[in-house]
Design a protein around this motif. Structure first.
Motif, PDB file in Angstrom:
ATOM      1  N   SER A 147       0.835  -1.416   0.082  1.00 55.98           N
ATOM      2  CA  SER A 147      -0.013  -0.089  -0.021  1.00 55.98           C
ATOM      3  C   SER A 147       0.878   1.298  -0.178  1.00 55.98           C
ATOM      4  O   SER A 147       0.565   2.244  -0.822  1.00 55.98           O
ATOM      5  N   VAL A 148       1.874   1.186   0.839  1.00 56.49           N
ATOM      6  CA  VAL A 148       3.086   2.452   0.860  1.00 56.49           C
ATOM      7  C   VAL A 148       3.567   2.820  -0.388  1.00 56.49           C
ATOM      8  O   VAL A 148       3.604   3.736  -0.650  1.00 56.49           O
ATOM      9  N   ILE A 149       4.366   1.668  -0.970  1.00 58.34           N
ATOM     10  CA  ILE A 149       4.877   1.864  -2.153  1.00 58.34           C
ATOM     11  C   ILE A 149       4.060   2.023  -3.379  1.00 58.34           C
ATOM     12  O   ILE A 149       4.392   2.878  -4.154  1.00 58.34           O
ATOM     13  N   ASN A 150       2.817   1.569  -3.484  1.00 63.75           N
ATOM     14  CA  ASN A 150       1.778   2.020  -4.379  1.00 63.75           C
ATOM     15  C   ASN A 150       1.388   3.548  -4.327  1.00 63.75           C
ATOM     16  O   ASN A 150       1.623   4.515  -5.470  1.00 63.75           O
ATOM     17  N   ALA A 151       1.134   4.056  -3.130  1.00 59.97           N
ATOM     18  CA  ALA A 151       1.157   5.534  -3.005  1.00 59.97           C
ATOM     19  C   ALA A 151       2.340   6.392  -3.213  1.00 59.97           C
ATOM     20  O   ALA A 151       1.845   7.332  -4.023  1.00 59.97           O
ATOM     21  N   SER A 152       3.413   5.795  -2.917  1.00 58.50           N
ATOM     22  CA  SER A 152       4.779   6.598  -3.233  1.00 58.50           C
ATOM     23  C   SER A 152       4.846   6.601  -5.002  1.00 58.50           C
ATOM     24  O   SER A 152       5.334   7.602  -5.525  1.00 58.50           O
ATOM     25  N   ILE A 153       4.493   5.553  -5.468  1.00 58.07           N
ATOM     26  CA  ILE A 153       4.625   5.634  -6.853  1.00 58.07           C
ATOM     27  C   ILE A 153       3.546   6.409  -7.469  1.00 58.07           C
ATOM     28  O   ILE A 153       4.068   7.174  -8.376  1.00 58.07           O
ATOM     29  N   SER A 154       2.357   6.524  -7.133  1.00 58.12           N
ATOM     30  CA  SER A 154       1.357   7.408  -7.620  1.00 58.12           C
ATOM     31  C   SER A 154       1.645   8.725  -7.430  1.00 58.12           C
ATOM     32  O   SER A 154       1.635   9.707  -8.505  1.00 58.12           O
ATOM     33  N   VAL A 155       2.273   9.269  -6.076  1.00 56.63           N
ATOM     34  CA  VAL A 155       2.740  10.467  -5.889  1.00 56.63           C
ATOM     35  C   VAL A 155       3.806  10.951  -6.847  1.00 56.63           C
ATOM     36  O   VAL A 155       3.824  12.080  -7.406  1.00 56.63           O
ATOM     37  N   ILE A 156       5.039  10.175  -6.829  1.00 52.86           N
ATOM     38  CA  ILE A 156       6.128  10.291  -7.786  1.00 52.86           C
ATOM     39  C   ILE A 156       5.743  10.437  -9.209  1.00 52.86           C
ATOM     40  O   ILE A 156       6.193  11.451  -9.845  1.00 52.86           O
ATOM     41  N   VAL A 157       4.704   9.640  -9.766  1.00 60.45           N
ATOM     42  CA  VAL A 157       4.113   9.804 -11.161  1.00 60.45           C
ATOM     43  C   VAL A 157       3.267  11.190 -11.307  1.00 60.45           C
ATOM     44  O   VAL A 157       3.618  11.940 -12.163  1.00 60.45           O
ATOM     45  N   MET A 158       2.733  11.517 -10.234  1.00 63.65           N
ATOM     46  CA  MET A 158       2.147  13.036 -10.322  1.00 63.65           C
ATOM     47  C   MET A 158       3.116  14.217 -10.390  1.00 63.65           C
ATOM     48  O   MET A 158       3.116  15.170 -10.896  1.00 63.65           O
ATOM     49  N   SER A 159       4.228  14.035  -9.693  1.00 61.30           N
ATOM     50  CA  SER A 159       5.534  14.743  -9.508  1.00 61.30           C
ATOM     51  C   SER A 159       6.088  14.895 -11.107  1.00 61.30           C
ATOM     52  O   SER A 159       6.351  16.053 -11.579  1.00 61.30           O
ATOM     53  N   ALA A 160       6.081  13.577 -11.616  1.00 66.34           N
ATOM     54  CA  ALA A 160       6.766  13.790 -13.053  1.00 66.34           C
ATOM     55  C   ALA A 160       5.745  14.427 -13.823  1.00 66.34           C
ATOM     56  O   ALA A 160       6.365  15.122 -14.708  1.00 66.34           O
ATOM     57  N   ILE A 161       4.587  14.061 -13.798  1.00 64.19           N
ATOM     58  CA  ILE A 161       3.483  15.211 -14.650  1.00 64.19           C
ATOM     59  C   ILE A 161       3.666  16.426 -14.286  1.00 64.19           C
ATOM     60  O   ILE A 161       3.554  17.255 -15.462  1.00 64.19           O
ATOM     61  N   ALA A 162       3.650  16.886 -13.407  1.00 65.16           N
ATOM     62  CA  ALA A 162       3.881  18.322 -12.957  1.00 65.16           C
ATOM     63  C   ALA A 162       4.981  18.772 -13.487  1.00 65.16           C
ATOM     64  O   ALA A 162       5.086  19.966 -14.197  1.00 65.16           O
ATOM     65  N   VAL A 163       6.112  18.062 -13.716  1.00 65.51           N
ATOM     66  CA  VAL A 163       7.462  18.490 -14.404  1.00 65.51           C
ATOM     67  C   VAL A 163       7.187  18.604 -15.711  1.00 65.51           C
ATOM     68  O   VAL A 163       7.533  19.665 -16.546  1.00 65.51           O
ATOM     69  N   CYS A 164       6.583  17.742 -16.298  1.00 68.10           N
ATOM     70  CA  CYS A 164       6.068  17.666 -17.615  1.00 68.10           C
ATOM     71  C   CYS A 164       5.113  18.932 -18.158  1.00 68.10           C
ATOM     72  O   CYS A 164       5.383  19.707 -19.206  1.00 68.10           O
ATOM     73  N   LEU A 165       4.491  19.158 -17.206  1.00 66.54           N
ATOM     74  CA  LEU A 165       3.497  20.366 -17.249  1.00 66.54           C
ATOM     75  C   LEU A 165       4.219  21.514 -17.513  1.00 66.54           C
ATOM     76  O   LEU A 165       4.039  22.482 -17.929  1.00 66.54           O
ATOM     77  N   LEU A 166       5.404  21.728 -16.382  1.00 61.85           N
ATOM     78  CA  LEU A 166       6.137  22.904 -16.225  1.00 61.85           C
ATOM     79  C   LEU A 166       6.772  23.187 -17.525  1.00 61.85           C
ATOM     80  O   LEU A 166       7.033  24.212 -17.822  1.00 61.85           O
ATOM     81  N   VAL A 167       7.346  22.047 -18.226  1.00 58.58           N
ATOM     82  CA  VAL A 167       8.300  22.348 -19.320  1.00 58.58           C
ATOM     83  C   VAL A 167       7.325  22.833 -20.438  1.00 58.58           C
ATOM     84  O   VAL A 167       7.437  23.660 -21.149  1.00 58.58           O
ATOM     85  N   ALA A 168       5.859  22.305 -20.477  1.00 56.80           N
ATOM     86  CA  ALA A 168       5.103  22.676 -21.669  1.00 56.80           C
ATOM     87  C   ALA A 168       4.805  24.339 -21.255  1.00 56.80           C
ATOM     88  O   ALA A 168       4.780  24.889 -22.098  1.00 56.80           O
ATOM     89  N   LEU A 169       4.603  24.520 -19.851  1.00 57.33           N
ATOM     90  CA  LEU A 169       4.237  26.005 -19.721  1.00 57.33           C
ATOM     91  C   LEU A 169       5.405  26.785 -20.073  1.00 57.33           C
ATOM     92  O   LEU A 169       5.100  28.086 -20.521  1.00 57.33           O
ATOM     93  N   LEU A 170       6.545  26.439 -19.735  1.00 58.31           N
ATOM     94  CA  LEU A 170       7.804  27.319 -20.220  1.00 58.31           C
ATOM     95  C   LEU A 170       7.635  27.515 -21.721  1.00 58.31           C
ATOM     96  O   LEU A 170       7.860  28.662 -22.089  1.00 58.31           O
ATOM     97  N   PHE A 171       7.560  26.678 -22.535  1.00 56.85           N
ATOM     98  CA  PHE A 171       7.319  26.924 -24.119  1.00 56.85           C
ATOM     99  C   PHE A 171       6.286  27.684 -24.218  1.00 56.85           C
ATOM    100  O   PHE A 171       6.221  28.415 -25.023  1.00 56.85           O
ATOM    101  N   ILE A 172       5.116  27.349 -23.569  1.00 54.72           N
ATOM    102  CA  ILE A 172       3.863  28.069 -23.856  1.00 54.72           C
ATOM    103  C   ILE A 172       4.047  29.691 -23.664  1.00 54.72           C
ATOM    104  O   ILE A 172       3.599  30.575 -24.596  1.00 54.72           O
ATOM    105  N   ALA A 173       4.698  29.757 -22.358  1.00 60.08           N
ATOM    106  CA  ALA A 173       5.075  31.223 -22.047  1.00 60.08           C
ATOM    107  C   ALA A 173       5.962  32.082 -23.087  1.00 60.08           C
ATOM    108  O   ALA A 173       5.679  33.051 -23.372  1.00 60.08           O
ATOM    109  N   GLU A 174       6.820  31.322 -23.287  1.00 61.07           N
ATOM    110  CA  GLU A 174       7.541  31.821 -24.379  1.00 61.07           C
ATOM    111  C   GLU A 174       7.452  32.177 -25.680  1.00 61.07           C
ATOM    112  O   GLU A 174       7.489  33.075 -26.403  1.00 61.07           O
ATOM    113  N   LEU A 175       6.632  30.995 -26.262  1.00 60.27           N
ATOM    114  CA  LEU A 175       6.223  31.161 -27.708  1.00 60.27           C
ATOM    115  C   LEU A 175       4.855  32.200 -27.823  1.00 60.27           C
ATOM    116  O   LEU A 175       4.735  32.694 -28.977  1.00 60.27           O
ATOM    117  N   THR A 176       4.312  32.077 -26.551  1.00 58.46           N
ATOM    118  CA  THR A 176       2.973  33.066 -26.960  1.00 58.46           C
ATOM    119  C   THR A 176       3.077  34.356 -26.325  1.00 58.46           C
ATOM    120  O   THR A 176       2.057  35.331 -26.307  1.00 58.46           O
TER     121      THR A 176
END
Length: 157
Positions: free
Chosen positions: A75-104
């Motif tokens: 249960s704990v490692i599944n929760a940890s995996i879920s949270v770290i995947v959400m962190s990775a998604i947030a980092v991907c969103l961050l990169v996308a926002l950097l490009f959107i902000a710069e290009l637009t």
């Protein structure tokens, strides 16, 4: 056709996104370790599930105790995996926002900062859960005192 100014802007944005991409690579490595631990815990649980019906007495009690602990670890490692995947998604969103902000030329610096803080908070939470799982694992590898004693000899101090 892209102008040299547009190419320069894209190049600068790529340079800005390099740090989050390295962060993403680190998160991927941590995720790999977590997935490996989960696999080992599941394998151990399956082995104990096969031994459980055949055991009696104190051995049975140890199997039940360890199965409960393994269930908690899963249960704990599944929760940890879920949270770290959400962190990775947030980092991907961050990169996308950097490009959107710069290009637009949008002024979304606050949103970029919030997403970065969110990614870090999720990473911290995931690492905390991972530490908890490691602590639970250490609890299960204590060697029973009766196994350490030799017949006819005193145990070590």
């Amino acid at each position: 056709m892209l102008t040299s100014n547009a190419v320069s802007t894209i190049a600068q944005t790529i340079q800005l996104s390099v740090a989050p991409v390295f962060l993403l690579a680190g998160i991927g490595a941590i995720l790999n370790v977590m997935a490996g631990r989960l696999g080992r815990v599941v394998d151990r649980a399956r082995m104990l599930e096969q031994l459980h019906p055949k055991s009696v007495g104190p051995e049975h009690d140890r199997h039940v105790w360890e199965l409960r602990l393994l269930d908690r670890r899963i249960s704990v490692i599944n929760a940890s995996i879920s949270v770290i995947v959400m962190s990775a998604i947030a980092v991907c969103l961050l990169v996308a926002l950097l490009f959107i902000a710069e290009l637009t030329h949008l002024e979304i610096g606050n949103a970029v900062a919030i997403v970065f803080v969110l990614a870090m908070a999720l990473l911290i939470l995931a690492l905390g859960l991972f530490l908890l799982e490691v602590r639970l694992a250490l609890r299960s590898i204590r060697i029973r005192e009766e196994l350490l004693e030799r017949k006819g000899r005193r145990s070590l101090p």
